[in-house]
Design a protein around this motif. Structure first.
Motif, PDB file in Angstrom:
ATOM      1  N   SER A  28       0.932  -1.088  -0.024  1.00 21.25           N
ATOM      2  CA  SER A  28      -0.018  -0.174  -0.004  1.00 21.25           C
ATOM      3  C   SER A  28       0.976   1.211  -0.001  1.00 21.25           C
ATOM      4  O   SER A  28       0.325   2.571  -0.101  1.00 21.25           O
ATOM      5  CB  SER A  28      -0.973   0.069   1.196  1.00 21.25           C
ATOM      6  OG  SER A  28      -0.120  -0.057   2.278  1.00 21.25           O
ATOM      7  N   GLY A  29       2.310   0.936  -0.002  1.00 21.53           N
ATOM      8  CA  GLY A  29       3.242   1.984  -0.063  1.00 21.53           C
ATOM      9  C   GLY A  29       3.829   1.970  -1.427  1.00 21.53           C
ATOM     10  O   GLY A  29       3.942   0.733  -1.820  1.00 21.53           O
ATOM     11  N   PRO A  30       4.735   2.870  -1.807  1.00 15.90           N
ATOM     12  CA  PRO A  30       5.503   2.644  -3.109  1.00 15.90           C
ATOM     13  C   PRO A  30       6.968   2.047  -2.889  1.00 15.90           C
ATOM     14  O   PRO A  30       7.791   1.330  -3.682  1.00 15.90           O
ATOM     15  CB  PRO A  30       5.750   3.979  -3.539  1.00 15.90           C
ATOM     16  CG  PRO A  30       5.736   4.884  -2.209  1.00 15.90           C
ATOM     17  CD  PRO A  30       4.880   4.325  -1.165  1.00 15.90           C
ATOM     18  N   PHE A  85     -13.926  -0.045   5.919  1.00 15.56           N
ATOM     19  CA  PHE A  85     -13.428   0.882   7.027  1.00 15.56           C
ATOM     20  C   PHE A  85     -11.910   1.226   6.136  1.00 15.56           C
ATOM     21  O   PHE A  85     -11.125   2.369   6.765  1.00 15.56           O
ATOM     22  CB  PHE A  85     -13.187   0.117   8.270  1.00 15.56           C
ATOM     23  CG  PHE A  85     -11.705  -0.731   8.021  1.00 15.56           C
ATOM     24  CD1 PHE A  85     -12.226  -2.267   7.860  1.00 15.56           C
ATOM     25  CD2 PHE A  85     -10.500  -0.537   8.577  1.00 15.56           C
ATOM     26  CE1 PHE A  85     -10.997  -2.879   7.697  1.00 15.56           C
ATOM     27  CE2 PHE A  85      -9.538  -1.664   8.487  1.00 15.56           C
ATOM     28  CZ  PHE A  85      -9.681  -2.676   7.941  1.00 15.56           C
ATOM     29  N   LEU A  86     -11.600   0.744   5.181  1.00 10.44           N
ATOM     30  CA  LEU A  86     -10.458   1.139   4.304  1.00 10.44           C
ATOM     31  C   LEU A  86     -10.537   2.179   3.356  1.00 10.44           C
ATOM     32  O   LEU A  86      -9.524   2.567   2.592  1.00 10.44           O
ATOM     33  CB  LEU A  86      -9.646   0.090   4.032  1.00 10.44           C
ATOM     34  CG  LEU A  86      -8.807  -0.947   5.071  1.00 10.44           C
ATOM     35  CD1 LEU A  86      -8.163  -2.050   4.347  1.00 10.44           C
ATOM     36  CD2 LEU A  86      -7.680   0.316   5.815  1.00 10.44           C
ATOM     37  N   ARG A  87     -11.899   2.358   2.959  1.00 11.45           N
ATOM     38  CA  ARG A  87     -12.261   3.080   1.543  1.00 11.45           C
ATOM     39  C   ARG A  87     -11.549   4.321   1.767  1.00 11.45           C
ATOM     40  O   ARG A  87     -11.083   4.933   0.815  1.00 11.45           O
ATOM     41  CB  ARG A  87     -13.829   3.309   1.656  1.00 11.45           C
ATOM     42  CG  ARG A  87     -14.515   2.354   1.057  1.00 11.45           C
ATOM     43  CD  ARG A  87     -15.996   2.373   1.362  1.00 11.45           C
ATOM     44  NE  ARG A  87     -16.473   3.152   0.317  1.00 11.45           N
ATOM     45  CZ  ARG A  87     -17.890   3.050   0.053  1.00 11.45           C
ATOM     46  NH1 ARG A  87     -18.800   2.295   0.736  1.00 11.45           N
ATOM     47  NH2 ARG A  87     -18.302   4.082  -0.745  1.00 11.45           N
ATOM     48  N   GLY A 127       0.749  -6.909   5.020  1.00 10.59           N
ATOM     49  CA  GLY A 127      -0.368  -6.922   4.469  1.00 10.59           C
ATOM     50  C   GLY A 127      -0.185  -7.966   3.373  1.00 10.59           C
ATOM     51  O   GLY A 127      -0.645  -8.937   3.284  1.00 10.59           O
ATOM     52  N   THR A 128       0.636  -7.561   2.552  1.00  8.24           N
ATOM     53  CA  THR A 128       1.242  -8.498   1.376  1.00  8.24           C
ATOM     54  C   THR A 128       1.614  -9.664   1.659  1.00  8.24           C
ATOM     55  O   THR A 128       1.309 -10.833   1.138  1.00  8.24           O
ATOM     56  CB  THR A 128       2.458  -7.678   0.505  1.00  8.24           C
ATOM     57  OG1 THR A 128       1.682  -6.386   0.159  1.00  8.24           O
ATOM     58  CG2 THR A 128       2.583  -8.436  -0.788  1.00  8.24           C
ATOM     59  N   LEU A 129       2.495  -9.687   2.524  1.00  7.44           N
ATOM     60  CA  LEU A 129       3.178 -10.911   3.128  1.00  7.44           C
ATOM     61  C   LEU A 129       1.878 -12.085   3.877  1.00  7.44           C
ATOM     62  O   LEU A 129       2.027 -13.133   3.374  1.00  7.44           O
ATOM     63  CB  LEU A 129       4.110 -10.713   4.474  1.00  7.44           C
ATOM     64  CG  LEU A 129       4.955 -12.021   4.856  1.00  7.44           C
ATOM     65  CD1 LEU A 129       5.746 -12.771   3.946  1.00  7.44           C
ATOM     66  CD2 LEU A 129       5.600 -11.352   6.052  1.00  7.44           C
TER      67      LEU A 129
HETATM   68  P1  AMP Z   1       0.962  -3.763   2.961  1.00  2.55           P
HETATM   69  O1  AMP Z   1       1.824  -4.955   2.141  1.00  2.55           O
HETATM   70  O2  AMP Z   1       1.180  -3.809   4.462  1.00  2.55           O
HETATM   71  O3  AMP Z   1       1.297  -2.426   2.539  1.00  2.55           O
HETATM   72  O4  AMP Z   1      -0.606  -4.014   2.674  1.00  2.55           O
HETATM   73  C1  AMP Z   1      -1.007  -4.398   1.428  1.00  2.55           C
HETATM   74  C2  AMP Z   1      -2.519  -4.489   1.534  1.00  2.55           C
HETATM   75  O5  AMP Z   1      -2.718  -5.589   2.323  1.00  2.55           O
HETATM   76  C3  AMP Z   1      -3.189  -3.158   1.974  1.00  2.55           C
HETATM   77  O6  AMP Z   1      -4.539  -3.004   1.129  1.00  2.55           O
HETATM   78  C4  AMP Z   1      -3.825  -3.775   3.323  1.00  2.55           C
HETATM   79  O7  AMP Z   1      -4.986  -3.085   3.856  1.00  2.55           O
HETATM   80  C5  AMP Z   1      -3.764  -5.137   3.236  1.00  2.55           C
HETATM   81  N1  AMP Z   1      -3.575  -5.938   4.472  1.00  2.55           N
HETATM   82  C6  AMP Z   1      -3.006  -5.447   5.571  1.00  2.55           C
HETATM   83  N2  AMP Z   1      -3.190  -6.310   6.741  1.00  2.55           N
HETATM   84  C7  AMP Z   1      -3.879  -7.540   6.205  1.00  2.55           C
HETATM   85  C8  AMP Z   1      -4.374  -8.671   6.481  1.00  2.55           C
HETATM   86  N3  AMP Z   1      -3.909  -9.096   8.032  1.00  2.55           N
HETATM   87  N4  AMP Z   1      -5.235  -9.257   5.822  1.00  2.55           N
HETATM   88  C9  AMP Z   1      -5.509  -8.917   4.415  1.00  2.55           C
HETATM   89  N5  AMP Z   1      -5.235  -7.849   4.076  1.00  2.55           N
HETATM   90  C10 AMP Z   1      -4.197  -7.087   4.631  1.00  2.55           C
END
Ligand code: AMP
Length: 213
Positions: A28-30, A85-87, A127-129
């Protein structure tokens, strides 16, 4: 088209596009390296050119937004699936052909899984992981056979692959609990690798075990 929770069922909607969809997990970041954004853009373009639809988290931030806008700019199809909640926080993308607003993260992940024929992970954070590893665990347990591909930009996923190799060496990833995933270092290899993996799989339907979750 905007759908809400009520429409977020396990069925593909009637207006859902024909053809294959690829779920892209990414930050969600670059990130710090501009090559990440370049790869995200290139991946979106190549998916559009190949007629592969994008399924993703629905936001217009970071690499997520770059991939989605590249698919749209290339004339491709985007399905965004975003929790209510993320919109605002993830700045829901305008212009996707289909946006599904869901009540929670679990529904998001389930719908992303159901709509996708393969999973590609670009660089990202926790989140990606989390999303990537979940697909690996479901595949490991025989719940699905959809291809999982790591786009290993600048060796980004090397630490994870090292950890997986360590788990294998220590006997935790083992026969009966084998793990199978693809690794591409260049975007141009992603679509051909997915197509080859699809060609090796049993026909769609028979191999999708999502109803057993
Ligand atoms: P990130 O890689 O942390 O920047 O997150 C990438 C995406 O994963 C974003 O859309 C987050 O909202 C989503 N994300 C973060 N945590 C979770 C989670 N536990 N389950 C599913 N998606 C998530």
């Amino acid at each position: 088209m905007l759908q809400t929770e009520a429409a977020a069922t396990s069925q593909r909607p009637a207006e859902s596009r024909p053809g294959r969809n690829v779920c892209v997990y990414c930050g969600s970041g670059p990130g710090t390296d501009p090559v990440f954004a370049d790869m995200a853009n290139e991946l979106g373009r190549s998916m559009a050119r190949s007629g592969l639809g994008l399924v993703y988290g629905g936001g217009d931030v970071g690499l997520m937004g770059i991939v989605a806008r590249a698919v749209l700019d290339g004339g491709g199809h985007v399905t965004g699936i975003i929790p209510d909640f993320l919109r605002r926080r993830e700045n829901m993308l305008d212009g996707a052909q289909e946006t599904v607003v869901v009540p929670d993260m679990h529904t998001r992940k389930r719908l992303m899984f159901e709509r996708a024929d393969a999973f590609v992970a670009l660089p990202g954070g926790i989140g990606t992981l989390e999303e990537l590893v979940e697909q690996m665990t479901w595949a490991q347990l025989g719940r699905h056979t959809k291809p999982i591909l790591l786009l290993d930009v600048e060796g980004f996923w090397r630490p994870l692959m090292d950890l997986l190799a360590h788990m294998r060496m220590k006997g935790f990833i083992r026969p009966g609990l084998e793990l199978s995933y693809l690794v591409a270092e260049q975007v141009k290899d992603v679509v051909p690798m997915l197509e080859a993996a699809w060609a090796r799989r049993p026909p769609a339907g028979d191999a999708y075990l999502e109803e057993r979750f």
